[in-house]
Design a protein around this motif. Structure first.
Motif, PDB file in Angstrom:
ATOM      1  N   LEU A  15      -0.014 -11.948  10.682  1.00 10.14           N
ATOM      2  CA  LEU A  15       0.064 -10.819   9.758  1.00 10.14           C
ATOM      3  C   LEU A  15      -1.332 -10.290   9.417  1.00 10.14           C
ATOM      4  O   LEU A  15      -1.521  -9.075   9.316  1.00 10.14           O
ATOM      5  CB  LEU A  15       0.809 -11.211   8.481  1.00 10.14           C
ATOM      6  N   ASP A  16      -2.282 -11.196   9.227  1.00 16.13           N
ATOM      7  CA  ASP A  16      -3.667 -10.768   8.983  1.00 16.13           C
ATOM      8  C   ASP A  16      -4.153  -9.883  10.126  1.00 16.13           C
ATOM      9  O   ASP A  16      -4.734  -8.817   9.897  1.00 16.13           O
ATOM     10  CB  ASP A  16      -4.600 -11.975   8.850  1.00 16.13           C
ATOM     11  N   GLN A  17      -3.916 -10.325  11.358  1.00 18.68           N
ATOM     12  CA  GLN A  17      -4.376  -9.574  12.525  1.00 18.68           C
ATOM     13  C   GLN A  17      -3.656  -8.234  12.634  1.00 18.68           C
ATOM     14  O   GLN A  17      -4.271  -7.199  12.875  1.00 18.68           O
ATOM     15  CB  GLN A  17      -4.171 -10.396  13.803  1.00 18.68           C
ATOM     16  N   LEU A  18      -2.347  -8.226  12.442  1.00 21.72           N
ATOM     17  CA  LEU A  18      -1.575  -6.990  12.523  1.00 21.72           C
ATOM     18  C   LEU A  18      -1.999  -5.999  11.445  1.00 21.72           C
ATOM     19  O   LEU A  18      -2.152  -4.799  11.718  1.00 21.72           O
ATOM     20  CB  LEU A  18      -0.079  -7.305  12.407  1.00 21.72           C
ATOM     21  N   ALA A  19      -2.203  -6.493  10.249  1.00 18.91           N
ATOM     22  CA  ALA A  19      -2.655  -5.628   9.157  1.00 18.91           C
ATOM     23  C   ALA A  19      -4.030  -5.025   9.490  1.00 18.91           C
ATOM     24  O   ALA A  19      -4.254  -3.839   9.284  1.00 18.91           O
ATOM     25  CB  ALA A  19      -2.707  -6.412   7.846  1.00 18.91           C
ATOM     26  N   ALA A  20      -4.918  -5.830  10.032  1.00 19.46           N
ATOM     27  CA  ALA A  20      -6.241  -5.323  10.410  1.00 19.46           C
ATOM     28  C   ALA A  20      -6.127  -4.285  11.525  1.00 19.46           C
ATOM     29  O   ALA A  20      -6.761  -3.229  11.476  1.00 19.46           O
ATOM     30  CB  ALA A  20      -7.144  -6.485  10.853  1.00 19.46           C
ATOM     31  N   ASP A  21      -5.280  -4.565  12.512  1.00 21.95           N
ATOM     32  CA  ASP A  21      -5.085  -3.637  13.630  1.00 21.95           C
ATOM     33  C   ASP A  21      -4.530  -2.293  13.151  1.00 21.95           C
ATOM     34  O   ASP A  21      -4.859  -1.251  13.720  1.00 21.95           O
ATOM     35  CB  ASP A  21      -4.120  -4.210  14.667  1.00 21.95           C
ATOM     36  N   ASN A  27      -0.165  -6.891   2.248  1.00 22.73           N
ATOM     37  CA  ASN A  27       0.903  -6.594   1.293  1.00 22.73           C
ATOM     38  C   ASN A  27       1.698  -5.362   1.746  1.00 22.73           C
ATOM     39  O   ASN A  27       2.921  -5.375   1.756  1.00 22.73           O
ATOM     40  CB  ASN A  27       0.333  -6.356  -0.104  1.00 22.73           C
ATOM     41  N   ALA A  28       0.991  -4.293   2.133  1.00 16.24           N
ATOM     42  CA  ALA A  28       1.673  -3.073   2.587  1.00 16.24           C
ATOM     43  C   ALA A  28       2.501  -3.352   3.832  1.00 16.24           C
ATOM     44  O   ALA A  28       3.609  -2.832   3.989  1.00 16.24           O
ATOM     45  CB  ALA A  28       0.655  -1.976   2.851  1.00 16.24           C
ATOM     46  N   VAL A  30       3.911  -6.253   4.702  1.00 17.67           N
ATOM     47  CA  VAL A  30       5.090  -7.037   4.325  1.00 17.67           C
ATOM     48  C   VAL A  30       6.103  -6.162   3.585  1.00 17.67           C
ATOM     49  O   VAL A  30       7.310  -6.274   3.818  1.00 17.67           O
ATOM     50  CB  VAL A  30       4.681  -8.277   3.487  1.00 17.67           C
ATOM     51  N   VAL A  31       5.636  -5.260   2.723  1.00  9.96           N
ATOM     52  CA  VAL A  31       6.543  -4.346   2.021  1.00  9.96           C
ATOM     53  C   VAL A  31       7.297  -3.478   3.025  1.00  9.96           C
ATOM     54  O   VAL A  31       8.506  -3.303   2.942  1.00  9.96           O
ATOM     55  CB  VAL A  31       5.779  -3.481   0.992  1.00  9.96           C
ATOM     56  N   GLU A  32       6.570  -2.932   4.012  1.00 13.34           N
ATOM     57  CA  GLU A  32       7.211  -2.097   5.033  1.00 13.34           C
ATOM     58  C   GLU A  32       8.224  -2.894   5.841  1.00 13.34           C
ATOM     59  O   GLU A  32       9.322  -2.415   6.147  1.00 13.34           O
ATOM     60  CB  GLU A  32       6.162  -1.474   5.954  1.00 13.34           C
ATOM     61  N   ALA A  33       7.880  -4.108   6.192  1.00 18.66           N
ATOM     62  CA  ALA A  33       8.805  -4.963   6.940  1.00 18.66           C
ATOM     63  C   ALA A  33      10.071  -5.234   6.122  1.00 18.66           C
ATOM     64  O   ALA A  33      11.183  -5.197   6.659  1.00 18.66           O
ATOM     65  CB  ALA A  33       8.127  -6.276   7.324  1.00 18.66           C
ATOM     66  N   ALA A  34       9.904  -5.497   4.841  1.00 16.37           N
ATOM     67  CA  ALA A  34      11.061  -5.745   3.973  1.00 16.37           C
ATOM     68  C   ALA A  34      11.929  -4.497   3.869  1.00 16.37           C
ATOM     69  O   ALA A  34      13.160  -4.574   3.915  1.00 16.37           O
ATOM     70  CB  ALA A  34      10.599  -6.195   2.587  1.00 16.37           C
ATOM     71  N   ARG A  35      11.296  -3.320   3.737  1.00 15.51           N
ATOM     72  CA  ARG A  35      12.066  -2.063   3.682  1.00 15.51           C
ATOM     73  C   ARG A  35      12.874  -1.866   4.957  1.00 15.51           C
ATOM     74  O   ARG A  35      14.043  -1.473   4.915  1.00 15.51           O
ATOM     75  CB  ARG A  35      11.123  -0.883   3.475  1.00 15.51           C
ATOM     76  N   GLN A  36      12.247  -2.091   6.082  1.00 17.45           N
ATOM     77  CA  GLN A  36      12.942  -1.920   7.355  1.00 17.45           C
ATOM     78  C   GLN A  36      14.093  -2.915   7.489  1.00 17.45           C
ATOM     79  O   GLN A  36      15.171  -2.567   7.995  1.00 17.45           O
ATOM     80  CB  GLN A  36      11.973  -2.067   8.520  1.00 17.45           C
ATOM     81  N   PHE A  37      13.895  -4.134   7.042  1.00 18.97           N
ATOM     82  CA  PHE A  37      14.946  -5.152   7.104  1.00 18.97           C
ATOM     83  C   PHE A  37      16.133  -4.747   6.242  1.00 18.97           C
ATOM     84  O   PHE A  37      17.285  -4.846   6.670  1.00 18.97           O
ATOM     85  CB  PHE A  37      14.388  -6.512   6.650  1.00 18.97           C
ATOM     86  N   VAL A  38      15.862  -4.271   5.027  1.00 18.37           N
ATOM     87  CA  VAL A  38      16.942  -3.831   4.132  1.00 18.37           C
ATOM     88  C   VAL A  38      17.688  -2.652   4.743  1.00 18.37           C
ATOM     89  O   VAL A  38      18.921  -2.617   4.761  1.00 18.37           O
ATOM     90  CB  VAL A  38      16.389  -3.486   2.729  1.00 18.37           C
ATOM     91  N   ALA A  39      16.969  -1.675   5.282  1.00 19.62           N
ATOM     92  CA  ALA A  39      17.599  -0.501   5.888  1.00 19.62           C
ATOM     93  C   ALA A  39      18.471  -0.903   7.068  1.00 19.62           C
ATOM     94  O   ALA A  39      19.593  -0.421   7.218  1.00 19.62           O
ATOM     95  CB  ALA A  39      16.535   0.505   6.317  1.00 19.62           C
TER      96      ALA A  39
END
Length: 68
Positions: A15-21, A27-28, A30-39
């Protein structure tokens, strides 16, 4: 609302690497991932409800199609 999230070390590093990329905070990300999972979960639930509705209301037509 504050929340503590404990992640396995390898997932945390990924997640650190993906966020940097993506030039965003972890945090943003993980929030986006949670939104997509809920949708996705909501869509799957709606599809299942529609399927069950079709089965219960169109059973005779579906049986005729199966016999054709």
């Amino acid at each position: 609302m504050p929340m503590t999230l404990r992640l396995p070390e390898e997932l945390d590093r990924e997640l650190d690497q993906l966020a940097a990329d993506r030039h965003m905070s972890k945090n943003a990300l993980v929030v986006e991932a949670a939104r997509q999972f809920v949708a996705r979960s909501r869509r799957e639930e709606l599809i299942e409800r529609g399927f069950q509705f079709a089965l219960s209301h169109d059973r005779e037509a579906l049986e005729r199609l199966a016999d054709a």
